[in-house]
Design a protein around this motif. Structure first.
Motif, PDB file in Angstrom:
ATOM      1  N   PRO A 210      -0.381 144.564  52.462  1.00  0.00           N
ATOM      2  CA  PRO A 210       1.010 144.124  52.636  1.00  0.00           C
ATOM      3  C   PRO A 210       1.760 144.842  53.747  1.00  0.00           C
ATOM      4  N   GLN A 223       1.788 135.872  51.760  1.00  0.00           N
ATOM      5  CA  GLN A 223       2.982 136.329  51.052  1.00  0.00           C
ATOM      6  C   GLN A 223       2.920 135.933  49.573  1.00  0.00           C
ATOM      7  N   LYS A 224       2.264 134.801  49.285  1.00  0.00           N
ATOM      8  CA  LYS A 224       2.080 134.395  47.889  1.00  0.00           C
ATOM      9  C   LYS A 224       1.012 135.258  47.226  1.00  0.00           C
ATOM     10  N   PHE A 226       0.419 138.412  47.894  1.00  0.00           N
ATOM     11  CA  PHE A 226       0.995 139.731  47.626  1.00  0.00           C
ATOM     12  C   PHE A 226       1.860 139.733  46.367  1.00  0.00           C
ATOM     13  N   THR A 227       2.367 138.580  45.974  1.00  0.00           N
ATOM     14  CA  THR A 227       3.307 138.519  44.838  1.00  0.00           C
ATOM     15  C   THR A 227       2.787 137.624  43.717  1.00  0.00           C
ATOM     16  N   LEU A 228       1.493 137.557  43.568  1.00  0.00           N
ATOM     17  CA  LEU A 228       0.922 136.676  42.541  1.00  0.00           C
ATOM     18  C   LEU A 228       1.472 136.974  41.150  1.00  0.00           C
ATOM     19  N   SER A 229       1.550 138.264  40.810  1.00  0.00           N
ATOM     20  CA  SER A 229       1.963 138.622  39.453  1.00  0.00           C
ATOM     21  C   SER A 229       3.419 138.278  39.172  1.00  0.00           C
ATOM     22  N   GLU A 230       4.208 138.023  40.228  1.00  0.00           N
ATOM     23  CA  GLU A 230       5.607 137.639  40.027  1.00  0.00           C
ATOM     24  C   GLU A 230       5.750 136.158  39.720  1.00  0.00           C
ATOM     25  N   SER A 231       4.746 135.366  40.117  1.00  0.00           N
ATOM     26  CA  SER A 231       4.838 133.909  39.978  1.00  0.00           C
ATOM     27  C   SER A 231       3.880 133.338  38.950  1.00  0.00           C
ATOM     28  N   ASP A 327      -3.571 141.505  44.083  1.00  0.00           N
ATOM     29  CA  ASP A 327      -2.389 141.768  43.259  1.00  0.00           C
ATOM     30  C   ASP A 327      -2.677 141.384  41.814  1.00  0.00           C
ATOM     31  N   ASP A 329      -1.291 143.289  39.195  1.00  0.00           N
ATOM     32  CA  ASP A 329      -0.329 143.989  38.349  1.00  0.00           C
ATOM     33  C   ASP A 329       0.293 143.024  37.366  1.00  0.00           C
ATOM     34  N   LYS A 331       2.916 141.644  34.656  1.00  0.00           N
ATOM     35  CA  LYS A 331       4.350 141.801  34.383  1.00  0.00           C
ATOM     36  C   LYS A 331       4.596 142.487  33.047  1.00  0.00           C
TER      37      LYS A 331
END
Length: 499
Positions: A210, A223-224, A226-231, A327, A329, A331
């Motif tokens: 990142p 960018q998606k 890097f943020t897999l666990s957020e979505s 990614d 992590d 939630k």
């Protein structure tokens, strides 16, 4: 058109204006509800104690999407803004219903509707009819955008967890390669989510860390990643990781010594890292060879690989490893190490091979066939110039998705064609049952034929054989269309040898 005497109509030279606020909500991919509230204002005009210029307006409606057709219903109420709903004669309410038909290519939408007054009052219409047409300007430019909007809208009702590697493989044969060609009235409902998952999976192992990401050079899909666990949920993330890994397995040499950056995919390096990590995590978590704490390790008692396991676990937890792009992590607070352990242990079909390494994660199969069952192959045959198989190439209602036995049947067809060099031209005929509008049946039957042709080409049917996809709609039923069972057999694809 006005039909009464001219003396019955009144007016003045003043202007009238107002405001209206509307909102809508999608309850289903085919159903939209809407509501509006407004205010009409102008010079006061009162006839028989009824104020015709200061009005409060209310409306509700629904729209049902049926491919080229859409059906709508609406209710509208108008009342005196200063005396809301106090007089029945001053509060007309109308109910209308109708349909739209989209002609697609010319960009014209035809509308027909009718209605009546539920409360007629002094101005409600006992019978009201509508007939109209609208034109979509610059159709070639806006049609793809509209298709993309519909795809995004439909994707809200899909779950990424349904897109397993097995389902993804099937959708590759049933969704148009280009998302702009997706038609929600013809193609599978899961296609929008398929495109989203495909984009992420293709970028998964190719993204930099990142902190080194450059939006001008690197894939925007990173960018998606890097943020897999957020979505996505942990299960959805694991499906994406497994899917991407199964794709990389086909692109990367099994032996890392055979990897050549000039020949092979750049993502192979991170893929090898993840595979080795999964193997180590599996060893550490599925056996008692290593203690949980490095301070409890005793040489000669515990496995000699434990120090490397401790070192790797610490690097993963502190994100000091090339795998930081992965990614995982959770939630809920679960650590990367624990999630990697779940990825290593997950075995959906219980055949002893983790989903990460299982090409058929929903079917029991031996490791020698990479988790897929060994099935007896039944050869296709020719009957009256038609290639027949043990199982028909059939489809579910309103779907072009190949499922279950259809894949085996198509593989039989490929084997038969490739082993008979005299075959040069085949008509691939798609069929539908009797339900649906003529245009939808014609389109879906043609698309079924095209999906089969795409599958045959991708799976290696002889390139010199000409495959002609044809849609027959419901004009050639195999059986009388009188029962659900018969209709399921009529939704099929047939192979006719022409030359």
């Amino acid at each position: 058109l006005p039909t009464g005497a001219s003396s019955s109509y009144v007016g003045d030279a003043s202007a009238t204006g107002g405001i209206k606020i509307a909102a809508d909500a999608d309850l289903h991919r085919r159903l939209t509800l809407s509501a509006n509230i407004g205010y009409l204002y102008g010079d006061r005009v009162t006839l028989r104690n009824i104020d015709y210029r200061h009005r409060a307006l209310f409306g509700v409606g629904s729209l049902l999407w049926l491919g080229d057709w859409s059906v709508f219903a609406e209710g509208n109420v108008s009342t005196d803004a200063e005396h809301l709903f106090q007089e029945k004669d001053d509060t007309p309410a109308e109910i209308n219903a109708g349909m739209h038909y989209d002609l697609k290519k010319p960009g014209i939408i035809v509308t027909a509707a009718g209605g009546t007054c539920a409360v007629c009052g002094t101005s409600g219409a006992k019978v009201r009819g509508f007939l109209g047409a609208s034109y979509r300007f610059n159709q070639n430019k806006f049609a793809p955008k509209e298709a993309a909007w519909l795809a995004a809208r439909n994707s809200k009702f899909q779950k990424t967890s349904d897109i397993t590697p097995e389902v993804f493989s099937a959708l590759q044969s049933n969704c148009p390669p280009n998302p702009d060609a997706y038609d929600p009235s013809v193609h599978d409902d899961s296609c929008p989510k398929f495109y989203e998952v495909r984009e992420i999976a293709n970028a998964y192992f190719k993204c930099p860390s990142p902190d080194k990401f450059d939006p001008k050079k690197d894939n925007p899909a990173c960018q998606k990643v890097f943020t897999l666990s957020e979505s996505y949920t942990p299960q959805e993330v694991m499906n994406i990781v497994t899917l991407s890994a199964s794709t990389m397995e086909l692109k990367c040499p099994k032996d890392t010594d055979d990897y050549d950056p000039r020949l092979h995919d750049a993502g192979c390096v991170k893929y090898y890292d993840l595979v080795s990590t999964i193997d180590l995590v599996s060893t550490a978590d599925l056996s008692s060879n290593c203690p949980k704490k490095s301070s409890d390790y005793k040489p000669g008692i515990h496995d000699a690989s434990c120090p490397k396991v401790f070192e790797l676990r610490e690097a993963i937890e502190e994100q000091q490893t090339p795998l930081q792009v992965v990614d995982l992590d959770d939630k809920s607070g679960e650590s990367q190490w624990a999630l990697l352990a779940r990825l290593a242990k997950q075995d959906s079909d219980g055949d002893g091979l983790s989903d990460f390494k299982d090409r058929c994660p929903k079917k029991v199969g031996p490791s020698v066939s990479e988790g897929c069952p060994k099935e007896v192959t039944v050869m296709a045959k020719v009957s009256e110039q038609e290639i027949t198989t043990a199982h028909p190439v059939a489809f579910e209602f309103d779907s072009v998705l190949l499922r279950g036995p259809s894949f085996d049947a198509l593989d039989q067809v490929i084997t038969f064609i490739n082993s008979h060099p005299w075959i040069r031209k085949i008509e691939v005929g798609g069929h539908a049952d009797r339900f649906g509008s003529p245009s939808v049946k014609a389109r879906i039957s043609k698309r079924r034929a095209e999906v089969v042709v795409e599958y045959l080409r991708r799976r290696g049917v002889r390139s010199e054989v000409q495959l002609i996809p044809v849609g027959f709609s419901d004009r050639r039923p195999l059986l009388p269309d009188t029962s659900a069972e018969n209709r399921s057999k009529n939704r099929r694809v047939v192979f006719s040898i022409i030359e």
